[in-house]
Scaffold this active site. Structure first.
Site, short mmCIF file in Angstrom:
data_model
loop_
_atom_site.label_atom_id
_atom_site.label_comp_id
_atom_site.label_asym_id
_atom_site.label_seq_id
_atom_site.Cartn_x
_atom_site.Cartn_y
_atom_site.Cartn_z
N TYR A 1 4.74 -4.43 1.47
CA TYR A 1 5.92 -5.29 1.45
C TYR A 1 5.44 -6.73 1.53
O TYR A 1 4.62 -7.05 2.40
CB TYR A 1 6.84 -4.96 2.63
CG TYR A 1 8.07 -5.84 2.73
CD1 TYR A 1 8.17 -6.80 3.74
CD2 TYR A 1 9.12 -5.71 1.84
CE1 TYR A 1 9.30 -7.60 3.84
CE2 TYR A 1 10.26 -6.51 1.94
CZ TYR A 1 10.33 -7.45 2.95
OH TYR A 1 11.46 -8.25 3.06
N ASP B 1 -2.12 -11.14 1.22
CA ASP B 1 -0.88 -11.44 1.94
C ASP B 1 -1.15 -11.21 3.43
O ASP B 1 -1.11 -10.08 3.91
CB ASP B 1 0.26 -10.56 1.43
CG ASP B 1 1.53 -10.81 2.24
OD1 ASP B 1 2.56 -10.18 1.93
OD2 ASP B 1 1.50 -11.63 3.18
N LYS C 1 4.90 -15.64 10.14
CA LYS C 1 4.93 -15.07 11.48
C LYS C 1 4.17 -15.92 12.51
O LYS C 1 4.64 -16.97 12.93
CB LYS C 1 4.42 -13.63 11.43
CG LYS C 1 5.32 -12.73 10.55
CD LYS C 1 4.82 -11.31 10.48
CE LYS C 1 5.55 -10.51 9.44
NZ LYS C 1 6.86 -10.03 9.87
C1 LIG Z 1 2.98 -8.59 4.87
C2 LIG Z 1 4.29 -9.30 4.80
N1 LIG Z 1 4.48 -10.24 3.83
C3 LIG Z 1 5.66 -10.91 3.74
C4 LIG Z 1 6.70 -10.65 4.61
C5 LIG Z 1 7.98 -11.43 4.46
O1 LIG Z 1 8.05 -12.42 5.44
P1 LIG Z 1 9.50 -13.03 5.81
O2 LIG Z 1 10.11 -13.54 4.55
O3 LIG Z 1 10.30 -11.90 6.41
O4 LIG Z 1 9.16 -14.15 6.81
C6 LIG Z 1 6.54 -9.69 5.64
C7 LIG Z 1 7.70 -9.41 6.58
N2 LIG Z 1 7.52 -8.33 7.51
C8 LIG Z 1 8.74 -7.69 7.98
C9 LIG Z 1 8.33 -6.60 8.98
N3 LIG Z 1 7.50 -5.61 8.42
C10 LIG Z 1 9.70 -8.65 8.58
C11 LIG Z 1 10.80 -8.02 9.37
C12 LIG Z 1 12.10 -8.10 8.65
O5 LIG Z 1 12.15 -7.88 7.41
O6 LIG Z 1 13.11 -8.36 9.34
C13 LIG Z 1 5.32 -9.00 5.73
O7 LIG Z 1 5.12 -8.06 6.68
#
Ligand SMILES: Cc1ncc(COP(=O)(O)O)c(CN[C@@H](CN)CCC(=O)O)c1O
Length: 427
Positions: A142, A237, A265
């Protein structure tokens, strides 16, 4: 009805699913989500003032525990001077220099406001730099919810069973190629077929969105070689692994140099921050220097920079990542032992300060999306709620990783393991 249940009922009347991000709705584990009203150190407190030992940490940012005084102070001090100017500030230079010091492959970098913005910008840049349209990602990984990346995606998309979201035109999605994580043969086959059409590979160097799945030996090295061979951009990523798997991220832990890195994060210390950066030659394609457009009203926001910089400076002091890795290993081994004592078949993966556990009879470590999806999701749900009742808040999905912070002391880990022992016994 407790307060969280009341609030959830109210929230669902005006917010889709009652949440501003799907995975928070507890659809992956059933039941109502806890509404959190405050947090301190390793604890979060729900609307009924029940305390939980937190292993989600806002999905990664809270690696120093909640409400860390250095971060809070930085935010308050900076806020005195105004919240946002839409103009360059010295703080953004200091932040960029700190990130480059910790992640030297990021020779030049740009701040954005989320991980999604970072990965969306990075693949647009890779396409603009190479003049190629196709991108390669891995099933179950993801990278946020940008159209090109919501194809066979993990995290909430996988939890909700919609890895290929509606709303993305087939003409667009067709440029996103997907293969199996940890399968270098599939990567080589798809490059043999599409060769010079592939702009980039984007990969989670430790997959944290189909539970926690580390790279098998040679996998990341193989991706580096394939990108060198075909002139494609290798994007790590590190939104989740950055500053968590090691101070320098997974690229430091595995000693692989990507062409571009995306961050999120931890870099924001709890405030909305993402970043992308890498080789100067590639970053020079980004506007206003180059032709690839990318922008953001609140990019480099001073308060967010202050929080992120305070977090990175704190993380850089002493041997925090040694402590974090040791604590994570202690927890993982303790979980395994507690499961065995209670006759439960458990597999556990961990790297740095992230971990994931699988209810499976599989002897070998879980190393693929396929294996992750074949584990016992029902048992995961049961265990999640038993632990929640014991005051331990794990990631509410079998397809998420959980996270430690520097606030997870030996005493907290012992407390968690005692709860786990009790819960495994009830499975
Ligand atoms: C490897 C990786 N790359 C990009 C993203 C996206 O980041 P955000 O757009 O949610 O800040 C994420 C976001 N992670 C999720 C949890 N696995 C965020 C939690 C959520 O979607 O509320 C990520 O894990």
């Amino acid at each position: 009805m407790n307060k969280s249940e009341q609030l959830f009922t109210q929230a669902q009347k005006i917010i889709p699913g009652g949440v501003n991000s799907p995975v928070r709705a507890f659809n992956g584990v059933g039941g109502n989500p806890c509404f959190i009203k405050r947090a301190e150190g390793v604890y979060i407190y729900d609307a009924d003032d029940k305390a939980y030992i937190d292993y989600v940490g806002s999905w990664g940012p809270m690696i120093l525990g909640h409400n860390h005084p250095a971060i809070l102070q930085a935010v308050m001090n900076t806020a005195q001077n105004g919240l946002s100017f839409g103009a360059p500030t010295e703080l953004e230079i200091t932040m960029a220099e700190k990130v480059r010091e910790l992640v030297p492959s990021m020779e030049s970098l740009r701040m954005v406001s989320s991980g999604t913005e970072a990965t969306m910008s990075a693949i647009r840049l890779a396409r603009g730099y190479t003049g190629r349209d196709k991108i390669l990602k891995f099933e179950g990984c993801y990278h946020g919810h940008a159209d090109s990346l919501l194809v066979k995606a993990g995290s909430g998309a996988l939890t909700m069973g919609v890895p290929n979201s509606p709303g993305i035109p087939a003409d667009f999605a067709k440029h996103t190629l997907t293969v199996s994580y940890n399968n270098l043969d599939e990567v080589k086959e798809i490059f043999a077929k599409y060769a010079e059409e592939i702009a980039c590979i984007i990969v989670e160097p430790v997959a944290g969105n189909m539970n926690c799945i580390p790279p098998v030996a040679g996998f990341l090295e193989g991706l580096r070689e394939v990108c060198n061979q075909y002139g494609s951009v290798l994007i790590f990523d590190e939104v989740m692994t950055g500053f968590r798997v090691a101070l320098g991220g997974a690229q430091a832990h595995y000693n692989i140099k990507p062409d571009l890195t995306t961050l999120g994060k931890v870099i924001g210390g709890g405030m909305p921050v993402g970043a992308f950066g890498g080789k100067q030659e590639i970053m020079d394609y980004i506007a206003p220097v180059g032709p690839v457009y990318q922008a953001g009203t609140l990019s480099g926001n001073p308060i967010a920079m202050a929080a992120g910089l305070a977090a990175l400076n704190e993380l850089s002091q002493g041997d925090k990542h040694e402590q974090l890795s040791a604590a994570t290993e202690k927890l993982a081994m303790g979980f395994k032992a507690a499961a065995e004592r209670n006759g439960v078949s458990l597999s556990i993966n961990y790297v740095g300060a992230m971990f994931g556990f699988f209810f499976t009879d599989e002897e070998q470590p879980i190393s693929s999306y396929q294996q992750a999806t074949e584990c016992d999701g029902e048992k995961f749900k049961q265990f999640f709620h038993l632990m929640l009742d014991e005051g331990v808040y794990l990631a509410p999905s079998a397809f998420e990783a959980s996270f430690l912070s520097t606030a997870h002391t030996d005493e907290i880990i012992e407390k968690t393991l005692a709860a786990a022992d009790k819960c495994f016994a009830q499975l």
